[in-house]
Design an enzyme around this catalytic site. Sequence first.
Site, PDB file in Angstrom:
ATOM      1  N   HIS A 262       0.868  -1.173  -0.117  1.00  0.00           N
ATOM      2  CA  HIS A 262       0.084  -0.078   0.079  1.00  0.00           C
ATOM      3  C   HIS A 262       0.771   1.207  -0.127  1.00  0.00           C
ATOM      4  CE1 HIS A 262      -3.139   3.026   1.242  1.00  0.00           C
ATOM      5  NE2 HIS A 262      -3.845   1.757   0.931  1.00  0.00           N
ATOM      6  N   ASP A 317      -7.938  -4.803   0.355  1.00  0.00           N
ATOM      7  CA  ASP A 317      -8.357  -5.728  -0.783  1.00  0.00           C
ATOM      8  C   ASP A 317      -8.246  -7.244  -0.650  1.00  0.00           C
ATOM      9  OD1 ASP A 317      -9.502  -3.615  -2.262  1.00  0.00           O
ATOM     10  OD2 ASP A 317      -7.405  -2.972  -2.526  1.00  0.00           O
TER      11      ASP A 317
HETATM   12  C1  LIG Z   1      -0.357  -0.777  -3.916  1.00  0.00           C
HETATM   13  C2  LIG Z   1       0.888  -0.394  -4.527  1.00  0.00           C
HETATM   14  C3  LIG Z   1       0.629   0.144  -5.855  1.00  0.00           C
HETATM   15  C4  LIG Z   1       1.891   0.525  -3.617  1.00  0.00           C
HETATM   16  O1  LIG Z   1       2.941   0.370  -4.168  1.00  0.00           O
HETATM   17  P1  LIG Z   1       4.000   1.708  -3.946  1.00  0.00           P
HETATM   18  O2  LIG Z   1       4.045   2.188  -2.792  1.00  0.00           O
HETATM   19  O3  LIG Z   1       4.169   2.445  -5.127  1.00  0.00           O
HETATM   20  O4  LIG Z   1       5.398   0.693  -3.908  1.00  0.00           O
HETATM   21  P2  LIG Z   1       6.318   0.525  -4.933  1.00  0.00           P
HETATM   22  O5  LIG Z   1       5.589  -0.199  -6.234  1.00  0.00           O
HETATM   23  O6  LIG Z   1       7.450   1.318  -5.262  1.00  0.00           O
HETATM   24  O7  LIG Z   1       7.007  -0.829  -4.651  1.00  0.00           O
HETATM   25  C5  LIG Z   1       7.915  -1.067  -3.453  1.00  0.00           C
HETATM   26  C6  LIG Z   1       8.944  -2.617  -3.509  1.00  0.00           C
HETATM   27  O8  LIG Z   1       7.610  -3.287  -2.889  1.00  0.00           O
HETATM   28  C7  LIG Z   1       7.347  -4.366  -3.770  1.00  0.00           C
HETATM   29  N1  LIG Z   1       6.096  -4.712  -3.764  1.00  0.00           N
HETATM   30  C8  LIG Z   1       4.934  -3.885  -3.582  1.00  0.00           C
HETATM   31  N2  LIG Z   1       3.872  -4.398  -3.791  1.00  0.00           N
HETATM   32  C9  LIG Z   1       3.990  -5.849  -3.741  1.00  0.00           C
HETATM   33  C10 LIG Z   1       3.286  -6.847  -3.928  1.00  0.00           C
HETATM   34  N3  LIG Z   1       2.090  -6.812  -3.845  1.00  0.00           N
HETATM   35  N4  LIG Z   1       3.773  -8.109  -4.116  1.00  0.00           N
HETATM   36  C11 LIG Z   1       5.172  -8.118  -4.398  1.00  0.00           C
HETATM   37  N5  LIG Z   1       6.069  -7.104  -4.216  1.00  0.00           N
HETATM   38  C12 LIG Z   1       5.387  -5.928  -4.149  1.00  0.00           C
HETATM   39  C13 LIG Z   1       7.951  -3.883  -5.176  1.00  0.00           C
HETATM   40  O9  LIG Z   1       8.112  -4.631  -6.071  1.00  0.00           O
HETATM   41  C14 LIG Z   1       9.017  -2.752  -4.893  1.00  0.00           C
HETATM   42  O10 LIG Z   1      10.041  -3.555  -4.700  1.00  0.00           O
HETATM   43  P3  LIG Z   1      11.564  -3.257  -5.119  1.00  0.00           P
HETATM   44  O11 LIG Z   1      11.759  -2.063  -4.399  1.00  0.00           O
HETATM   45  O12 LIG Z   1      12.335  -4.536  -4.775  1.00  0.00           O
HETATM   46  O13 LIG Z   1      11.424  -3.059  -6.613  1.00  0.00           O
HETATM   47  C15 LIG Z   1       1.548  -1.956  -4.716  1.00  0.00           C
HETATM   48  O14 LIG Z   1       1.889  -2.489  -3.336  1.00  0.00           O
HETATM   49  C16 LIG Z   1       0.907  -2.717  -5.292  1.00  0.00           C
HETATM   50  O15 LIG Z   1       0.892  -2.965  -6.621  1.00  0.00           O
HETATM   51  N6  LIG Z   1      -0.009  -4.060  -4.804  1.00  0.00           N
HETATM   52  C17 LIG Z   1      -0.569  -4.981  -5.388  1.00  0.00           C
HETATM   53  C18 LIG Z   1      -2.032  -4.352  -5.900  1.00  0.00           C
HETATM   54  C19 LIG Z   1      -2.920  -3.875  -4.774  1.00  0.00           C
HETATM   55  O16 LIG Z   1      -3.177  -4.660  -3.668  1.00  0.00           O
HETATM   56  N7  LIG Z   1      -3.409  -2.743  -4.878  1.00  0.00           N
HETATM   57  C20 LIG Z   1      -4.364  -2.361  -3.650  1.00  0.00           C
HETATM   58  C21 LIG Z   1      -3.827  -1.065  -2.721  1.00  0.00           C
HETATM   59  S1  LIG Z   1      -5.213  -0.631  -1.693  1.00  0.00           S
END
Ligand SMILES: CC(C)(COP(=O)(O)OP(=O)(O)OC[C@H]1O[C@@H](n2cnc3c(N)ncnc32)[C@H](O)[C@@H]1OP(=O)(O)O)[C@@H](O)C(=O)NCCC(=O)NCCS
Length: 380
Positions: A262, A317
Amino acid sequence: MADELKRGLEGVLVAESDLSYVDGEVGKLVYRGYDIEDLARGASYEEVLYLLWHGSLPTAAELDSFVADLAAEREVNDGVIETVRALADAGERPMAALRTATSMLSAYDPDNEGDDDGATLRQGRRITAKIPTVLAAFERVRQGEEPVAPDPDLSHAGNFLYMLTGTEPDAVSEETFDMALTLHADHGLNASTFTAMVIGSTMADVYSSVTGGIGALSGSLHGGANQDVMEVLHDIDDSSKDPVQWVKDTRDDGGRIPGFGHRVYKVKDPRANILEEKLRDLAESSGDTKWLDYTTAIEEYLTDQGLVEKGIAPNVDFYSGSVYDSLGIPVDMYTPIFAMSRVGGWIAHVAEYQEDNRLIRPRARYTGPEDAAFVPLDER
Ligand SMILES: CC(C)(COP(=O)(O)OP(=O)(O)OC[C@H]1O[C@@H](n2cnc3c(N)ncnc32)[C@H](O)[C@@H]1OP(=O)(O)O)[C@@H](O)C(=O)NCCC(=O)NCCS
């Protein structure tokens, strides 16, 4: 400093708000100071709407009249139902159908041109009351069934489940769904809430704000993750795969686990804790523990792998899909249901912002040329 570019407006403060606060480090969410756990367990969605829109928890008398006013607005005009039929016939996606029908609701609002101080909340109440009717009608029509008229004696949550299935829900289903509505009602300046506020800041009507909010919520980066989680769980089930193996394969391929991570929460989302407990109750009462077993196995594995400790923890979620599935709600209705709840937050934020309105109008850093020589069409 003034010219610092913040991609995605991350971390930028754009308004003061008394509505909701998220502390992602400790996993805390409050609406007007009240902990989400207390509200989810102790208050109905209608009480939460009152709290968000009017600033304090209602007394019993205030709640009675608020509930009656809301329930009295549930019916939608036949013209909207005809459009809903046309949209279902055309195979429209549920969020897009909701967006179109919500915009159309304004045509039948007796004071849709009201722009006095109370107009946002007055019109917002009608929209909030009618969205469940629109959604349930859409779902029934596309299943080849006739829409069910709303029952003003049922709660907001109970009436939606009734209109969806044609049968009054049992107490556990109603309570669970009501809780899910409360958990999704507000969450700071998320993308759809900000969209609604930007529209509201132009002093456009609240139908425009809510229609815009629905559009923003429909995107896969915002409202769609619980659908992704449920599709994965179904996939695991259909292929008789071990859930942990699915996670290993996905991670080996560099994929993400839906329902984990998140932007704000760095620990388990407090809403996920509450829904996990609900899923456990539902599984125990039905004897069907399949989704609970899969989600527990995935969470335990990712905890052992240190992912949760790194801040990639279950979000709301991860559990909401399984809860909705246990209530018999189709997967592509999950995001519309999110809208049905979040509309309360959108309206609250628009009304709050308009009290001290300033047109929201940021700037882009211009990176194009400034002195291109114009060439007339016939010389190009
Ligand atoms: C929600 C989300 C977009 C937030 O992302 P963010 O704050 O932008 O974090 P980042 O995308 O920069 O990810 C940070 C690190 O965690 C990892 N990571 C984040 N979410 C992950 C997940 N669901 N599964 C595996 N790895 C994950 C990324 O690969 C990244 O790793 P790295 O630094 O080695 O490349 C992301 O966690 C995600 O895509 N989750 C899955 C979709 C989801 O459940 N969305 C609903 C949110 S309420």
